[in-house]
Design an enzyme around this catalytic site. Structure first.
Site, PDB file in Angstrom:
ATOM      1  N   TYR A 163       4.688  -8.722   8.115  1.00  0.00           N
ATOM      2  CA  TYR A 163       4.293  -7.331   8.343  1.00  0.00           C
ATOM      3  C   TYR A 163       4.481  -6.963   9.813  1.00  0.00           C
ATOM      4  O   TYR A 163       4.375  -7.810  10.700  1.00  0.00           O
ATOM      5  CB  TYR A 163       2.811  -7.120   8.008  1.00  0.00           C
ATOM      6  CG  TYR A 163       2.406  -7.464   6.605  1.00  0.00           C
ATOM      7  CD1 TYR A 163       2.336  -6.490   5.614  1.00  0.00           C
ATOM      8  CD2 TYR A 163       2.044  -8.771   6.258  1.00  0.00           C
ATOM      9  CE1 TYR A 163       1.923  -6.795   4.321  1.00  0.00           C
ATOM     10  CE2 TYR A 163       1.648  -9.087   4.972  1.00  0.00           C
ATOM     11  CZ  TYR A 163       1.591  -8.105   4.008  1.00  0.00           C
ATOM     12  OH  TYR A 163       1.197  -8.414   2.745  1.00  0.00           O
ATOM     13  N   TYR A 221      -4.949 -10.084   3.219  1.00  0.00           N
ATOM     14  CA  TYR A 221      -5.188  -8.659   3.475  1.00  0.00           C
ATOM     15  C   TYR A 221      -5.016  -8.404   4.969  1.00  0.00           C
ATOM     16  O   TYR A 221      -5.884  -8.754   5.786  1.00  0.00           O
ATOM     17  CB  TYR A 221      -6.594  -8.266   3.023  1.00  0.00           C
ATOM     18  CG  TYR A 221      -6.793  -8.280   1.528  1.00  0.00           C
ATOM     19  CD1 TYR A 221      -6.224  -7.291   0.726  1.00  0.00           C
ATOM     20  CD2 TYR A 221      -7.555  -9.271   0.916  1.00  0.00           C
ATOM     21  CE1 TYR A 221      -6.413  -7.292  -0.652  1.00  0.00           C
ATOM     22  CE2 TYR A 221      -7.745  -9.281  -0.467  1.00  0.00           C
ATOM     23  CZ  TYR A 221      -7.168  -8.289  -1.241  1.00  0.00           C
ATOM     24  OH  TYR A 221      -7.348  -8.291  -2.602  1.00  0.00           O
ATOM     25  N   ASP A 228       0.836  -1.197   0.000  1.00  0.00           N
ATOM     26  CA  ASP A 228       0.000   0.000   0.000  1.00  0.00           C
ATOM     27  C   ASP A 228       0.874   1.251   0.000  1.00  0.00           C
ATOM     28  O   ASP A 228       2.022   1.239   0.491  1.00  0.00           O
ATOM     29  CB  ASP A 228      -0.909   0.026   1.235  1.00  0.00           C
ATOM     30  CG  ASP A 228      -1.978  -1.052   1.178  1.00  0.00           C
ATOM     31  OD1 ASP A 228      -2.214  -1.587   0.079  1.00  0.00           O
ATOM     32  OD2 ASP A 228      -2.563  -1.359   2.234  1.00  0.00           O
TER      33      ASP A 228
END
Length: 431
Positions: free
Chosen positions: A304, A376, A238
């Site tokens: 992440y 996601y 993103d």
């Protein structure tokens, strides 16, 4: 008919050169050129008929092209000029009349129409062999560095310089930078509206003034003296996420490079200097054409680090219990609301390989997630109004969302991106 009678039938229909005489019989014996094969047949026919041996310097079939192989090679090398290359391929476009002569030669002699080989194939091989001798390069029938087309009618050589590729990993150190160029939504990249500079992008034509692509490709294009450069990344992050840790694999494709083998260490330094601390690259390697598909298609897991904000205070015990539930869980995710306008609406199943975290305060935590590619992460935290199940918000019973996201690692699920089969070595200088 016997071989000698077939050869005699070819000779009866007008003067032909040795290569054109030998070419219809190219599938007989090995280790001979068509010129050698033709001369041997001409001698054998003369001996068999007890007639004088008469070599021919004229040819109604090729119209002298088989005598020009060396000249064509010289023209090809001259056309390549100072372009760096290690591999090449030669093709030939013959005039229609010569193509017709090839067919007529076999018809008149009563031979199969596909007997032996065609002049175009012989020229590809014989001229190609001479180009290799002059340059030290090697023939590649797959994806060569340069492709040469002998335009016989025009008498010149068309050179196509195929793309060159550089592999590496990048880190994006600032938020708000997209991976690739993002044209302005209002002016569609033109930089103008109604004849005036677009007020939405200040006339730049871009929704965002910089991208990883714009911060990395110019030095590579310049170093390789190419006409254009395209960025290919292993997935995307993103705009508001940083790419840290071991970086994301990428390939930069340079069109029509004249300098195919730049100094990689210097190039890496040039990119990092050009990116000015916003992006940095490492592990640059010269790569193959196939590396683009590998980077774009190799299944990869991601790790992440997310800063998570909670609408209500939670306890360390509650967070730990929720994370334990998600650790190793199979997640069902309907296409997130934030991307539903540009991606197919469907339910995707992904796995959380590992997840852990700690509270920084009763309303904020740092969570690290290792997940299957395509997971996601923001929705894994927020639940996206129930479109992701299970989720951290659902397990806690408290609304929460990601306020900051960093990608720490992008690695192949079953094998490393850094496979030697997809890299090229810099060739040694030719003596």
């Amino acid at each position: 008919m016997t071989l000698l009678r077939d050869a005699a039938a070819v000779l009866e229909n007008g003067p032909v050169c040795d290569p054109c005489l030998g070419r219809p019989f190219a599938d007989l014996s090995h280790g001979l050129t068509n010129a050698e094969r033709g001369r041997a047949l001409r001698i054998a026919v003369a001996l068999d008929a007890d007639e004088p041996f008469e070599p021919s310097e004229e040819c109604w079939v090729c119209e002298g092209e088989t005598a020009a192989f060396e000249d064509w090679a010289d023209r090809a090398v001259e056309a390549i000029g100072d372009v760096e290359f290690e591999t090449y391929q030669v093709g030939t476009r013959l005039p229609p009349l010569i193509e017709e002569n090839e067919t007529l030669l076999r018809e008149l002699a009563g031979l199969d129409e596909d007997a032996g080989e065609r002049l175009g194939s012989e020229m590809n091989r014989e001229v190609g062999k001479r180009v290799g001798q002059q340059t030290g390069a090697e023939v590649d029938f797959g994806r060569p560095d340069v492709q040469l087309l002998l335009e016989v009618d025009a008498g010149d050589v068309d050179v196509t310089i195929n793309s060159a590729f550089v592999y590496g990993r990048y880190r994006k150190l600032e938020r708000g930078i997209p991976q690739t160029e993002w044209p302005c939504r209002e002016c569609h990249g033109s930089g103008t509206r109604a004849g005036e500079p677009c007020v939405y992008c200040d006339g730049t034509g871009y929704q965002y003034p910089e991208s990883v692509e714009q911060l990395t490709t110019p030095p590579v294009e310049a170093a390789m003296d190419g006409s254009d450069a395209t960025f290919h990344g292993a997935g995307r992050e993103d705009i508001d996420a940083r790419m840290l840790g071991t970086g994301r694999p990428f390939v930069i494709e340079v069109s029509a490079p004249r300098d195919r083998f730049p100094d990689i260490e210097s190039l890496e330094a040039d990119i990092n200097d050009f990116a000015d601390g916003k992006v940095e690259v490492e592990g640059l390697r010269l790569a193959t054409y196939e590396s683009v598909e590998r980077v774009k298609r190799l299944p990869a897991s991601k790790t992440y680090r997310a800063t998570v904000s909670f609408e209500e205070p939670i306890t360390e015990a509650a967070l730990s219990e929720a994370l334990d539930t998600l650790d190793g869980a199979t997640i069902e995710q309907e296409t997130p609301t934030r991307v539903d306008h540009r991606r197919a609406s469907k339910v995707r199943t992904r796995t959380v390989y590992g997840i852990e975290g700690d509270l920084d305060s009763p309303t904020e935590a740092t969570v690290e997630i290792h997940g299957e590619g395509g997971l996601y992460v923001k929705e894994l935290v927020s639940s996206d109004n129930g479109r992701t199940e299970p989720s951290l918000a659902g397990e806690l019973g408290v609304s929460c969302h990601v306020t900051a996201l960093d990608v720490l690692a992008v690695e192949g699920e079953d094998e490393s991106f850094e496979d030697e089969a997809y890299f090229r070595a810099t060739p040694s200088p030719k003596s």
